[in-house]
Design an enzyme around this catalytic site. Structure first.
Site, PDB file in Angstrom:
ATOM      1  N   ASP A   1       0.892  -1.165   0.000  1.00 22.56           N
ATOM      2  CA  ASP A   1       0.000   0.000   0.000  1.00 22.56           C
ATOM      3  C   ASP A   1       0.924   1.208   0.000  1.00 22.56           C
ATOM      4  OD1 ASP A   1      -1.467   2.189   0.667  1.00 22.56           O
ATOM      5  OD2 ASP A   1      -2.741   1.154   2.122  1.00 22.56           O
TER       6      ASP A   1
ATOM      7  N   GLU B   1      -6.388  11.432 -33.967  1.00 22.55           N
ATOM      8  CA  GLU B   1      -6.608  10.045 -33.549  1.00 22.55           C
ATOM      9  C   GLU B   1      -7.938   9.546 -34.083  1.00 22.55           C
ATOM     10  OE1 GLU B   1      -5.183   8.892 -29.516  1.00 22.55           O
ATOM     11  OE2 GLU B   1      -5.647  10.978 -29.115  1.00 22.55           O
TER      12      GLU B   1
ATOM     13  N   ASP C   1      -4.546  16.773 -22.104  1.00 21.65           N
ATOM     14  CA  ASP C   1      -4.067  15.439 -22.470  1.00 21.65           C
ATOM     15  C   ASP C   1      -3.023  15.487 -23.590  1.00 21.65           C
ATOM     16  OD1 ASP C   1      -4.220  12.599 -22.219  1.00 21.65           O
ATOM     17  OD2 ASP C   1      -5.469  12.485 -24.020  1.00 21.65           O
TER      18      ASP C   1
ATOM     19  N   HIS D   1       2.360  16.930 -25.508  1.00 19.02           N
ATOM     20  CA  HIS D   1       2.863  16.428 -26.796  1.00 19.02           C
ATOM     21  C   HIS D   1       2.949  17.526 -27.867  1.00 19.02           C
ATOM     22  CE1 HIS D   1       2.243  12.771 -24.754  1.00 19.02           C
ATOM     23  NE2 HIS D   1       0.996  12.539 -25.098  1.00 19.02           N
TER      24      HIS D   1
HETATM   25  C1  BG6 Z   1      -1.476   9.893 -24.576  1.00 22.49           C
HETATM   26  C2  BG6 Z   1      -2.866  10.400 -24.341  1.00 22.49           C
HETATM   27  O1  BG6 Z   1      -0.544  10.695 -23.901  1.00 22.49           O
HETATM   28  O2  BG6 Z   1      -1.205   9.929 -25.977  1.00 22.49           O
HETATM   29  C3  BG6 Z   1      -3.870   9.567 -25.102  1.00 22.49           C
HETATM   30  O3  BG6 Z   1      -3.157  10.349 -22.950  1.00 22.49           O
HETATM   31  C4  BG6 Z   1      -3.517   9.512 -26.565  1.00 22.49           C
HETATM   32  O4  BG6 Z   1      -5.198  10.100 -24.954  1.00 22.49           O
HETATM   33  C5  BG6 Z   1      -2.052   9.096 -26.744  1.00 22.49           C
HETATM   34  O5  BG6 Z   1      -4.363   8.558 -27.179  1.00 22.49           O
HETATM   35  C6  BG6 Z   1      -1.641   9.231 -28.194  1.00 22.49           C
HETATM   36  O6  BG6 Z   1      -0.361   8.673 -28.350  1.00 22.49           O
HETATM   37  P1  BG6 Z   1       0.088   8.017 -29.733  1.00 22.49           P
HETATM   38  O7  BG6 Z   1       1.491   7.620 -29.489  1.00 22.49           O
HETATM   39  O8  BG6 Z   1      -0.842   6.857 -29.975  1.00 22.49           O
HETATM   40  O9  BG6 Z   1      -0.081   9.079 -30.774  1.00 22.49           O
END
Ligand code: BG6
Length: 486
Positions: free
Chosen positions: A89, A211, A230, A235
């Site tokens: 834990d 996506e 996100d 990214h």
């Molecule tokens: C993640 C996100 O960081 O990156 C996800 O939390 C997303 O929501 C993913 O789907 C996309 O990553 P990749 O490498 O599939 O483009």
């Protein structure tokens, strides 16, 4: 190149991330002989299962998540020999003595990977410090690191009480992608692009991460998060840095991160007025992706009814420095879009005075583009004009097309595999430094504020399209169009 001797301690080992990404990545590194032969993986979670049951679960899950064509039962069996499991834990200090007793005291590298909720980062670090010698240890933190500037500072402060900054590896898996690093090779390995890589030659830049997937089983997390937190804060802004940064003096971790930080700090702050004009939020409704019917966001599991969370966002950003002043950077990401792809489109300015007639219906810019495709396949395409054979001078668009996947037939490491190997080897270059992360939060903060206010509820778009119509309008107002709309 193999790693040094190591113990890799994986907190949150029974969770989705561990099963789908971390263990398969370590497995792949194992199969590729990149892990030192007696490096071990200690898996930790609060589930009351023993090592045998845990290993059975891993061996059931590996075939589904291992890189295509890589899985073999012998490979899996030898990988499982590296694994041990301990129930713990994470919030109970007295349980860490058991964990400490499982760590070999022979000077090997210790890597603690926290694939847990961020709320556990503070107790895990504090409790580790009470029981384990951490002077030479590394901690790997998975995103999301907070949900705004303040909460990310709180997490960073808590971790910093135990680990110094050069022991902290903040993951942004986009930085581990081969194609993203190739951007550095393209920009800084060739002298060709540098003179053109600036406001004098470039009209605008588009960065897209699209996506096809929806929120899958992560409805609860996603509904509290949204596309801005996100994908953009991390990214997309990291990609932007790779495109816009000045040449670093070396590939040393801090040299690269200093340059990325300068870009983040130069981002033009978004004022309340800009927000309405320069930010488009969307949310998908039911539609079809690749011919398959898919539900709308609000029909997905664990999504609050009437949710205002954005599953799509497009932004117009600018960088206030001499290289980029006035050049629009259009950033866009979304779920349930028409096609999965990540792409950077650099559009150069048209010729100053046209002496050759352009083909009917073609604006000069269309043929003046460098398109860097990061995924699913990796390619670099230069769209230009050539003379059509025959009489007269008729121009025609042509493409110089480099398919990197074909150029290098060899296996390419998955992003997580590369990053985990780097963490074990102690290479921080592909990890996000605290100041970078906080600068990114600082820039998105006004947009987060806007998202909280009802008038800016997201605009609906049908799943399987390229997002709401307002996203096209964002570019057309500036006289441009998204690459696929040309
Ligand atoms: C993640 C996100 O960081 O990156 C996800 O939390 C997303 O929501 C993913 O789907 C996309 O990553 P990749 O490498 O599939 O483009």
């Amino acid at each position: 190149m193999s790693t040094p001797r190591f113990t890799f301690v994986l907190f949150g080992a029974t969770g989705d991330l561990a099963m789908r990404k971390i263990l398969p990545a370590l497995y792949s590194a194992h199969l590729g002989n990149s892990l030192q032969s007696d490096g071990s993986i200690l898996c930790v979670s609060n589930q009351d299962i023993g090592p045998t049951a845990f290993k059975e679960t891993v061996s059931e899950q590996l075939p589904a998540w291992a890189a295509p064509g890589r899985h073999t039962s012998e490979g899996a069996a030898s990988f499982l020999n590296r694994i041990d499991y301990v129930k713990l834990d994470a919030t109970r200090e007295n349980q860490y003595a058991e964990l400490a007793s499982r760590l070999p005291q022979d000077g090997r590298v210790k890597v603690f990977y926290l694939a847990t909720a961020p709320s556990l980062f503070e107790p895990i670090c504090r409790n580790l410090a009470a029981h384990v010698e951490l002077a030479d240890a590394r901690v790997v933190l998975e995103k999301p690191l907070g949900n705004d500037l303040l909460s990310s500072r709180t997490i960073n402060d808590a971790v910093a009480c135990v680990f110094s900054e050069n022991q902290i590896y903040r993951i942004d898996h986009y930085l581990g992608k081969e194609s993203v690093q190739n951007l550095l090779a393209l920009r800084f390995g060739n002298s060709l692009f540098e003179p053109l890589w600036r406001r004098e030659a470039i009209s605008h830049i588009q960065l897209t991460i699209a996506e096809e997937l929806g929120v899958e089983r992560r409805g609860e997390f996603y509904d509290a998060t949204g596309a801005l937190r996100d994908m953009v804060q991390n990214h997309l802004l990291q990609l932007l840095c790779m495109v816009a940064m000045e040449p670093p003096t070396s590939l040393n971790a801090d040299a690269v991160r200093d340059e990325k930080l300068r870009v983040l700090r130069a981002l033009k702050p978004l004022t309340a007025n800009d927000l309405e004009r320069n930010v488009v939020r969307g949310q998908y409704t039911a539609g079809a992706v690749r011919g398959k019917a898919v539900p709308g966001y609000q029909e997905e599991a664990c999504i609050a009814s009437g949710s205002h969370t954005e599953t799509f966002i497009a932004l117009h950003a600018e960088i206030n420095n001499w290289r980029w002043a006035g050049v629009p950077f259009f950033l866009r990401t979304g779920k349930r879009l028409q096609q999965r792809m990540a792409e950077i489109v650099i559009t150069f300015k048209p010729v100053p005075y046209p002496i050759l007639p352009l083909p009917a219906g073609l604006a000069g810019e269309v043929s003046n583009r460098l398109v860097i495709r990061l995924q699913p396949e990796e390619s670099i395409k230069l769209h230009c004009l050539a003379k059509q054979p025959g009489d007269g001078m008729k121009l025609q668009p042509v493409v110089l097309d480099l398919a990197l996947d074909k150029a290098f037939g060899e296996r390419r490491e998955d992003a997580y595999e590369r990053l985990l190997l780097d963490a074990i080897r102690g290479n921080l270059a592909l990890f996000v430094r605290r100041d970078e992360q906080e600068a990114a939060w600082h820039w998105v903060e006004p947009i987060l504020e806007m998202c909280r206010s009802t008038p800016f509820a997201p605009k609906f778009y049908t799943a399987g399209t390229w997002g709401p119509a307002a996203s096209s309008a964002l570019l057309s107002r500036a006289g441009f169009a998204w690459h696929e709309e040309r």
